[in-house]
Design a protein around this motif. Structure first.
Motif, PDB file in Angstrom:
ATOM      1  N   ALA A 122       0.851  -1.053  -0.238  1.00 37.90           N
ATOM      2  CA  ALA A 122       0.097  -0.030  -0.111  1.00 37.90           C
ATOM      3  C   ALA A 122       1.161   1.329   0.063  1.00 37.90           C
ATOM      4  N   THR A 123       0.234   2.288  -0.618  1.00 34.88           N
ATOM      5  CA  THR A 123       0.814   3.510  -0.519  1.00 34.88           C
ATOM      6  C   THR A 123       0.114   4.673   0.442  1.00 34.88           C
ATOM      7  N   PHE A 124       0.345   5.504   1.193  1.00 35.58           N
ATOM      8  CA  PHE A 124      -0.208   6.331   2.050  1.00 35.58           C
ATOM      9  C   PHE A 124       0.202   7.585   1.811  1.00 35.58           C
ATOM     10  N   ALA A 125      -0.800   8.355   1.406  1.00 35.40           N
ATOM     11  CA  ALA A 125      -0.858   9.891   0.738  1.00 35.40           C
ATOM     12  C   ALA A 125      -1.808  10.782   1.676  1.00 35.40           C
ATOM     13  N   VAL A 126      -1.215  11.819   2.115  1.00 32.20           N
ATOM     14  CA  VAL A 126      -1.903  12.676   2.603  1.00 32.20           C
ATOM     15  C   VAL A 126      -2.701  13.502   1.565  1.00 32.20           C
ATOM     16  N   VAL A 127      -4.084  13.860   1.464  1.00 33.83           N
ATOM     17  CA  VAL A 127      -4.731  14.410   0.315  1.00 33.83           C
ATOM     18  C   VAL A 127      -5.504  15.687   0.869  1.00 33.83           C
ATOM     19  N   LYS A 128      -5.993  16.243  -0.165  1.00 35.23           N
ATOM     20  CA  LYS A 128      -6.858  17.562   0.090  1.00 35.23           C
ATOM     21  C   LYS A 128      -8.420  17.102  -0.251  1.00 35.23           C
ATOM     22  N   ASN A 129      -9.101  17.442   0.830  1.00 40.44           N
ATOM     23  CA  ASN A 129     -10.545  16.697   0.466  1.00 40.44           C
ATOM     24  C   ASN A 129     -11.216  17.243  -0.575  1.00 40.44           C
ATOM     25  N   THR A 130     -10.902  18.570  -1.035  1.00 35.02           N
ATOM     26  CA  THR A 130     -11.621  18.999  -2.029  1.00 35.02           C
ATOM     27  C   THR A 130     -11.109  18.543  -3.246  1.00 35.02           C
ATOM     28  N   LEU A 131     -10.221  18.325  -3.666  1.00 33.47           N
ATOM     29  CA  LEU A 131      -9.572  17.427  -4.582  1.00 33.47           C
ATOM     30  C   LEU A 131      -9.876  16.045  -4.840  1.00 33.47           C
ATOM     31  N   THR A 132      -9.958  15.293  -3.462  1.00 31.18           N
ATOM     32  CA  THR A 132     -10.057  14.129  -3.321  1.00 31.18           C
ATOM     33  C   THR A 132     -11.940  13.745  -3.864  1.00 31.18           C
ATOM     34  N   LYS A 133     -12.648  14.754  -3.257  1.00 32.14           N
ATOM     35  CA  LYS A 133     -14.130  14.600  -3.607  1.00 32.14           C
ATOM     36  C   LYS A 133     -14.219  14.522  -4.903  1.00 32.14           C
ATOM     37  N   ALA A 166     -12.380  13.561  -7.481  1.00 32.48           N
ATOM     38  CA  ALA A 166     -11.513  12.163  -7.776  1.00 32.48           C
ATOM     39  C   ALA A 166     -12.464  11.073  -7.298  1.00 32.48           C
ATOM     40  N   VAL A 167     -12.947  11.248  -6.263  1.00 32.65           N
ATOM     41  CA  VAL A 167     -14.000   9.967  -5.870  1.00 32.65           C
ATOM     42  C   VAL A 167     -15.073  10.071  -6.920  1.00 32.65           C
ATOM     43  N   THR A 168     -15.945  11.063  -6.914  1.00 37.72           N
ATOM     44  CA  THR A 168     -16.901  11.202  -7.895  1.00 37.72           C
ATOM     45  C   THR A 168     -16.530  10.669  -9.479  1.00 37.72           C
ATOM     46  N   GLU A 169     -15.418  11.125  -9.665  1.00 39.76           N
ATOM     47  CA  GLU A 169     -14.907  10.658 -11.210  1.00 39.76           C
ATOM     48  C   GLU A 169     -14.686   9.038 -11.238  1.00 39.76           C
ATOM     49  N   ALA A 170     -14.191   8.462 -10.094  1.00 34.72           N
ATOM     50  CA  ALA A 170     -13.849   7.077 -10.048  1.00 34.72           C
ATOM     51  C   ALA A 170     -15.056   6.387  -9.754  1.00 34.72           C
ATOM     52  N   GLY A 171     -16.219   6.993  -9.487  1.00 34.75           N
ATOM     53  CA  GLY A 171     -17.775   6.190  -9.216  1.00 34.75           C
ATOM     54  C   GLY A 171     -17.513   5.818  -7.847  1.00 34.75           C
ATOM     55  N   LEU A 172     -17.096   6.369  -6.976  1.00 40.38           N
ATOM     56  CA  LEU A 172     -17.181   6.133  -5.496  1.00 40.38           C
ATOM     57  C   LEU A 172     -17.546   6.952  -4.743  1.00 40.38           C
ATOM     58  N   ASP A 173     -18.346   7.898  -5.305  1.00 39.05           N
ATOM     59  CA  ASP A 173     -18.985   9.125  -4.410  1.00 39.05           C
ATOM     60  C   ASP A 173     -19.771   8.507  -3.343  1.00 39.05           C
ATOM     61  N   GLU A 174     -20.684   7.782  -3.488  1.00 41.57           N
ATOM     62  CA  GLU A 174     -21.533   7.098  -2.593  1.00 41.57           C
ATOM     63  C   GLU A 174     -20.796   6.491  -1.485  1.00 41.57           C
ATOM     64  N   GLN A 175     -19.802   5.710  -1.758  1.00 41.41           N
ATOM     65  CA  GLN A 175     -19.097   5.056  -0.529  1.00 41.41           C
ATOM     66  C   GLN A 175     -18.024   6.003   0.082  1.00 41.41           C
ATOM     67  N   LEU A 176     -17.531   6.954  -0.427  1.00 44.40           N
ATOM     68  CA  LEU A 176     -16.543   7.692   0.352  1.00 44.40           C
ATOM     69  C   LEU A 176     -16.697   8.917   0.591  1.00 44.40           C
ATOM     70  N   SER A 177     -17.599   9.971  -0.067  1.00 47.43           N
ATOM     71  CA  SER A 177     -17.833  11.201  -0.043  1.00 47.43           C
ATOM     72  C   SER A 177     -17.992  11.844   1.535  1.00 47.43           C
ATOM     73  N   SER A 178     -18.704  10.891   2.330  1.00 46.64           N
ATOM     74  CA  SER A 178     -19.173  11.164   3.698  1.00 46.64           C
ATOM     75  C   SER A 178     -17.818  11.117   4.662  1.00 46.64           C
ATOM     76  N   LEU A 179     -16.916  10.491   4.186  1.00 49.25           N
ATOM     77  CA  LEU A 179     -15.820  10.191   4.895  1.00 49.25           C
ATOM     78  C   LEU A 179     -14.485  11.356   4.897  1.00 49.25           C
ATOM     79  N   LEU A 180     -14.836  12.372   3.680  1.00 45.01           N
ATOM     80  CA  LEU A 180     -13.803  13.187   3.550  1.00 45.01           C
ATOM     81  C   LEU A 180     -14.243  14.826   4.379  1.00 45.01           C
ATOM     82  N   ALA A 181     -13.922  14.408   5.503  1.00 49.98           N
ATOM     83  CA  ALA A 181     -14.249  15.719   6.507  1.00 49.98           C
ATOM     84  C   ALA A 181     -12.934  15.737   7.380  1.00 49.98           C
ATOM     85  N   GLY A 182     -12.493  16.900   7.739  1.00 50.95           N
ATOM     86  CA  GLY A 182     -11.286  16.755   8.569  1.00 50.95           C
ATOM     87  C   GLY A 182      -9.757  16.463   7.997  1.00 50.95           C
TER      88      GLY A 182
END
Length: 189
Positions: free
Chosen positions: A47-58, A60-76
């Motif tokens: 595995a690779t561990f990366a610190v990410v910016k939530n706005t950009l990750t949201k 990317a999550v939407t474009e990857a089709g994982l919006d429903e699974q991960l968007s709510s976790l992108l806080a803080g």
């Protein structure tokens, strides 16, 4: 960050979400750079561990089709462990690091498109490594095949014993009949 850099970062994150077998979102607030480096080492090559910016990750999550699974976790403050190899090994690395460093909080994740809660990730970490599970399965299959082979081998052996017993019984019956036949003339005479 320039717009072109953001677009490239979103494209990279999207590709990592699509290309990895799983992703675990964590909160790393309070961990030092040295502790994050230790966490990266503990995850190894799986595995690779990366610190990410939530706005950009949201995005990317939407474009990857994982919006429903991960968007709510992108806080803080968020960091993601992208799993490329054995998911169990990566989950163990995160769980063990979180035990010794309680500032690392596992928020949840996704495995093969299915959302996972922190407790499910911990249960996943309790599993044995993939190689051990495969070895156990191969051993079970070998044992069942050995049992079938023993059963198939037992059939001819039992048939041989049955034929031998029948032959002995016929001999005994013929010997008894001959003895009865031989004693009858002796009685008559």
């Amino acid at each position: 960050m320039a717009n072109a850099e953001k677009v490239a970062a979103v494209a990279e994150l999207t590709e990592r979400f699509r290309g990895s077998s799983g992703a675990v979102l964590t909160e790393y607030r309070g961990l030092t750079v040295a502790q994050l480096a230790e966490l990266r080492r503990s995850l190894g090559d799986n595995a690779t561990f990366a610190v990410v910016k939530n706005t950009l990750t949201k995005i990317a999550v939407t474009e990857a089709g994982l919006d429903e699974q991960l968007s709510s976790l992108l806080a803080g403050p968020s960091a993601i462990a992208f799993v490329d190899g054995d998911v169990v090994e990566a989950a163990k690395g995160l769980r063990d690091f979180a035990k010794t460093n309680p500032l690392l909080v596992i928020k949840g994740g996704v495995l093969d498109g299915k959302a996972m809660t922190p407790s499910e990730i911990t249960k996943l970490a309790d599993l044995e490594p993939r190689e051990v599970l495969l070895a156990k399965r191969a051993g079970a299959m070998k044992a069942s095949l050995a049992g079938a082979a023993a059963t198939f081998n037992a059939l001819p052996a039992q048939m041989a014993l049955l034929a031998e017993a029948l032959g002995a019984r016929r001999q005994a019956d013929q010997g008894g009949a001959a003895a009865e036949g031989g004693s009858a003339p002796a009685d008559e005479g």
